[in-house]
Motif scaffolding. Sequence first.
Motif, PDB file in Angstrom:
ATOM      1  N   ILE A  78       0.135   7.874   4.350  1.00 38.35           N
ATOM      2  CA  ILE A  78       0.297   7.491   5.749  1.00 38.35           C
ATOM      3  C   ILE A  78       1.762   7.154   6.029  1.00 38.35           C
ATOM      4  N   SER A  79       2.364   6.401   5.104  1.00 34.30           N
ATOM      5  CA  SER A  79       3.742   5.988   5.349  1.00 34.30           C
ATOM      6  C   SER A  79       4.727   7.132   5.142  1.00 34.30           C
ATOM      7  N   LEU A  80       4.287   8.178   4.454  1.00 36.66           N
ATOM      8  CA  LEU A  80       5.186   9.322   4.271  1.00 36.66           C
ATOM      9  C   LEU A  80       5.362  10.107   5.567  1.00 36.66           C
ATOM     10  N   LEU A  88       8.675  16.572   2.951  1.00 34.71           N
ATOM     11  CA  LEU A  88       8.637  17.374   1.729  1.00 34.71           C
ATOM     12  C   LEU A  88       7.775  16.704   0.657  1.00 34.71           C
ATOM     13  N   ILE A  89       7.942  15.384   0.505  1.00 30.36           N
ATOM     14  CA  ILE A  89       7.159  14.692  -0.529  1.00 30.36           C
ATOM     15  C   ILE A  89       5.677  14.815  -0.215  1.00 30.36           C
ATOM     16  N   MET A  90       5.340  14.605   1.049  1.00 33.75           N
ATOM     17  CA  MET A  90       3.926  14.639   1.429  1.00 33.75           C
ATOM     18  C   MET A  90       3.280  15.977   1.094  1.00 33.75           C
ATOM     19  N   GLY A  92       0.831  -1.213   0.000  1.00 39.97           N
ATOM     20  CA  GLY A  92       0.000   0.000   0.000  1.00 39.97           C
ATOM     21  C   GLY A  92       0.858   1.253   0.000  1.00 39.97           C
ATOM     22  N   SER A  93       1.970   1.202   0.705  1.00 38.08           N
ATOM     23  CA  SER A  93       2.888   2.343   0.710  1.00 38.08           C
ATOM     24  C   SER A  93       3.518   2.510  -0.666  1.00 38.08           C
ATOM     25  N   ALA A  94       3.925   1.410  -1.264  1.00 32.88           N
ATOM     26  CA  ALA A  94       4.628   1.490  -2.542  1.00 32.88           C
ATOM     27  C   ALA A  94       3.691   1.898  -3.680  1.00 32.88           C
ATOM     28  N   VAL A  95       2.542   1.260  -3.743  1.00 33.81           N
ATOM     29  CA  VAL A  95       1.625   1.548  -4.849  1.00 33.81           C
ATOM     30  C   VAL A  95       0.824   2.803  -4.535  1.00 33.81           C
ATOM     31  N   GLY A  96       0.949   3.788  -5.384  1.00 29.91           N
ATOM     32  CA  GLY A  96       0.229   5.028  -5.133  1.00 29.91           C
ATOM     33  C   GLY A  96       0.291   5.920  -6.353  1.00 29.91           C
ATOM     34  N   LEU A  97       0.281   7.215  -6.104  1.00 31.37           N
ATOM     35  CA  LEU A  97       0.352   8.159  -7.220  1.00 31.37           C
ATOM     36  C   LEU A  97       1.629   7.965  -8.018  1.00 31.37           C
ATOM     37  N   GLY A  98       2.660   7.461  -7.344  1.00 32.98           N
ATOM     38  CA  GLY A  98       3.934   7.239  -8.023  1.00 32.98           C
ATOM     39  C   GLY A  98       3.790   6.307  -9.217  1.00 32.98           C
ATOM     40  N   ASN A  99       2.944   5.304  -9.102  1.00 29.04           N
ATOM     41  CA  ASN A  99       2.780   4.339 -10.182  1.00 29.04           C
ATOM     42  C   ASN A  99       1.854   4.850 -11.271  1.00 29.04           C
ATOM     43  N   ILE A 100       0.769   5.484 -10.859  1.00 30.40           N
ATOM     44  CA  ILE A 100      -0.290   5.758 -11.825  1.00 30.40           C
ATOM     45  C   ILE A 100      -0.236   7.188 -12.348  1.00 30.40           C
ATOM     46  N   TYR A 120       3.554  17.955  -1.457  1.00 27.87           N
ATOM     47  CA  TYR A 120       2.921  18.059  -2.778  1.00 27.87           C
ATOM     48  C   TYR A 120       2.050  16.837  -3.098  1.00 27.87           C
ATOM     49  N   TYR A 121       2.398  15.705  -2.485  1.00 29.63           N
ATOM     50  CA  TYR A 121       1.629  14.483  -2.716  1.00 29.63           C
ATOM     51  C   TYR A 121       0.154  14.716  -2.395  1.00 29.63           C
ATOM     52  N   SER A 122      -0.064  15.448  -1.313  1.00 30.20           N
ATOM     53  CA  SER A 122      -1.428  15.724  -0.885  1.00 30.20           C
ATOM     54  C   SER A 122      -2.162  16.608  -1.890  1.00 30.20           C
ATOM     55  N   PHE A 150      11.304   6.377  -5.543  1.00 27.71           N
ATOM     56  CA  PHE A 150      10.032   6.971  -5.157  1.00 27.71           C
ATOM     57  C   PHE A 150       8.926   5.926  -5.178  1.00 27.71           C
ATOM     58  N   SER A 151       8.875   5.172  -6.264  1.00 24.54           N
ATOM     59  CA  SER A 151       7.777   4.244  -6.434  1.00 24.54           C
ATOM     60  C   SER A 151       7.813   3.126  -5.399  1.00 24.54           C
ATOM     61  N   LEU A 152       9.016   2.695  -5.010  1.00 27.49           N
ATOM     62  CA  LEU A 152       9.112   1.638  -4.002  1.00 27.49           C
ATOM     63  C   LEU A 152       9.087   2.186  -2.581  1.00 27.49           C
ATOM     64  N   SER A 153       8.912   3.488  -2.421  1.00 31.41           N
ATOM     65  CA  SER A 153       8.927   4.138  -1.093  1.00 31.41           C
ATOM     66  C   SER A 153      10.266   3.933  -0.392  1.00 31.41           C
ATOM     67  N   LEU A 154      11.353   3.938  -1.157  1.00 26.36           N
ATOM     68  CA  LEU A 154      12.644   3.613  -0.556  1.00 26.36           C
ATOM     69  C   LEU A 154      13.498   4.831  -0.278  1.00 26.36           C
ATOM     70  N   GLY A 155      14.406   4.670   0.654  1.00 25.81           N
ATOM     71  CA  GLY A 155      15.414   5.690   0.894  1.00 25.81           C
ATOM     72  C   GLY A 155      14.993   6.745   1.897  1.00 25.81           C
ATOM     73  N   MET A 156      13.822   6.603   2.486  1.00 24.84           N
ATOM     74  CA  MET A 156      13.412   7.618   3.461  1.00 24.84           C
ATOM     75  C   MET A 156      12.831   7.029   4.739  1.00 24.84           C
ATOM     76  N   GLY A 157      12.878   5.728   4.886  1.00 19.70           N
ATOM     77  CA  GLY A 157      12.450   5.161   6.164  1.00 19.70           C
ATOM     78  C   GLY A 157      11.001   4.717   6.234  1.00 19.70           C
TER      79      GLY A 157
HETATM   80  N1  PHE Z   1       5.693   4.980  -3.265  1.00 17.12           N
HETATM   81  C1  PHE Z   1       4.651   5.967  -3.177  1.00 17.12           C
HETATM   82  C2  PHE Z   1       3.991   6.064  -4.532  1.00 17.12           C
HETATM   83  O1  PHE Z   1       4.445   5.470  -5.480  1.00 17.12           O
HETATM   84  C3  PHE Z   1       5.169   7.298  -2.725  1.00 17.12           C
HETATM   85  C4  PHE Z   1       6.052   7.208  -1.518  1.00 17.12           C
HETATM   86  C5  PHE Z   1       7.372   7.595  -1.603  1.00 17.12           C
HETATM   87  C6  PHE Z   1       5.554   6.740  -0.315  1.00 17.12           C
HETATM   88  C7  PHE Z   1       8.224   7.510  -0.513  1.00 17.12           C
HETATM   89  C8  PHE Z   1       6.383   6.638   0.794  1.00 17.12           C
HETATM   90  C9  PHE Z   1       7.702   7.017   0.677  1.00 17.12           C
HETATM   91  O2  PHE Z   1       3.027   6.734  -4.695  1.00 17.12           O
END
Ligand code: PHE
Length: 455
Positions: free
Chosen positions: A330-332, A107-109, A24-32, A111-113, A234-241
């Motif tokens: 949520i995971s951000l 920071l990501i959150m 759920g963290s990985a799949v999000g706006l990053g993919n689509i 604009y993500y929002s 970004f897409s795998l939600s990696l590198g930020m914990g």
């Molecule tokens: N992986 C999420 C997405 O693809 C964005 C994300 C990045 C979430 C970093 C958590 C940490 O939409």
Amino acid sequence: MTSQRTSIHGQWSSRWIFLLAATGSAVGLGNIWKFPYVAGENGGGAFVLIYIICIVLMGVPIMMGEIMLGRRGRQSPINTMRTIAIEEDKSPRWQYLGWLGVIAGFLIMSYYSVIAGWTLAYIFRTGAGMFAEATAENVEGLFNQLVNDPERLLAWHTLFMVITTVVVSRGVKSGLEQAVRFLMPALFVLLLVLVGYAISTGEYFNQGLRFMFEPNFDQLTANGVLAAMGQAFFSLSLGMGAIMVYGSYLNRQTSIAWAALSISFADTLVAMLAGLAIFPLVFANGLTPDQSVGLVFKTLPLAFGHMPGGSFFGALFFLLLAFAAWTSAISLIEPAVAYLVENLGMSRVKASAWIGSMVWLLGIGSLLSFNHWSDATLFGMTFFGLVDYLTSNIMLPLGGLFIAVFSGWVLWRSSSVEEFDMGDGLGYRLWLILVRFVAPFAVIIIFLHAIGALN
Ligand code: PHE
């Protein structure tokens, strides 16, 4: 002993829930939303190929590292890094890696929002039948109308921030478990429907396929390679914990390698399906792939406007996309919230409210960069562009680099062997080579290339 440590924030009720939550963290706006438009801007095929190579060679091994560190430390990334470093007789300064991640997520959150707000708006727009029989121009006009209206954007941004903050304040587990179990599979099915629609465009589908999978390296710049790597992180939600903090709620019985492989596979599959749904529509409607942040919103409504039951499926699709964005959001902010709870002794509610309000405020900068501030640029980028570039292309790969170095070089081998619980055979060695050599050097070379130091 590390194996006795428990998290003060609780534990997932089963390993399936961890898998679902991390997916759920990985799949999000990053993919689509993001993958198709960044691929479109960078010429397609060659970008996609580099992206997939980054997922396999850096994404999977670094994800294993993050889950392992999280499960061992069982705290927010900052405290996890400090605790483990001290336990291994290394410098407590490794906690700054946690800080880098918390700031990146923050920071990501912001604009993500704002973008998630657009998807909320599109639930109602498609549901109301606004796109019935629409042409590409109509759809583009409607998109511009939305992003040029800061007040409306603010309302959606605020709504999304509130929803996210409320769930985080109640503790991640309860809200998330239900959402991911049913909604993610549903989103997947709808994506398949959209790909089916794309296939019905005949020759245009083949054009989309060729655009995505025929590598044309003339189209790819050094910055495009950097963007592909950034997109992989970004897409795998990696590198930020984010994955680390989810790993900290994981029980000891789960195989980390298997988890990292399945999450990465699912995430990549969703991104590819999104591309296959979108690019044929681009060509079938005489558009170009370089539509930037508007790509999804200018193409998919065309499909919904012309397929039977389109208003219903359209509204459902954007609803599920908003859910997917929410499970990522949520995971951000969870790492930051967990830190405030641990170190300042705040209640979850108070910590979430603080983080939520600050992120909300910062998001207004991105929100305005699509309209009033669209001409205010630094290094040729708007406020949104800058935050996105800084986080995806610099902070996440840098965080990933240090996670790889820490888990491969700093952590004692006996610790990672113990944590993975897969012996020290071929699989373990392969992982070690990837985190020790391949991933760090790849990040460094791509960085150097992008700043022009290698040309
Ligand atoms: N992986 C999420 C997405 O693809 C964005 C994300 C990045 C979430 C970093 C958590 C940490 O939409």
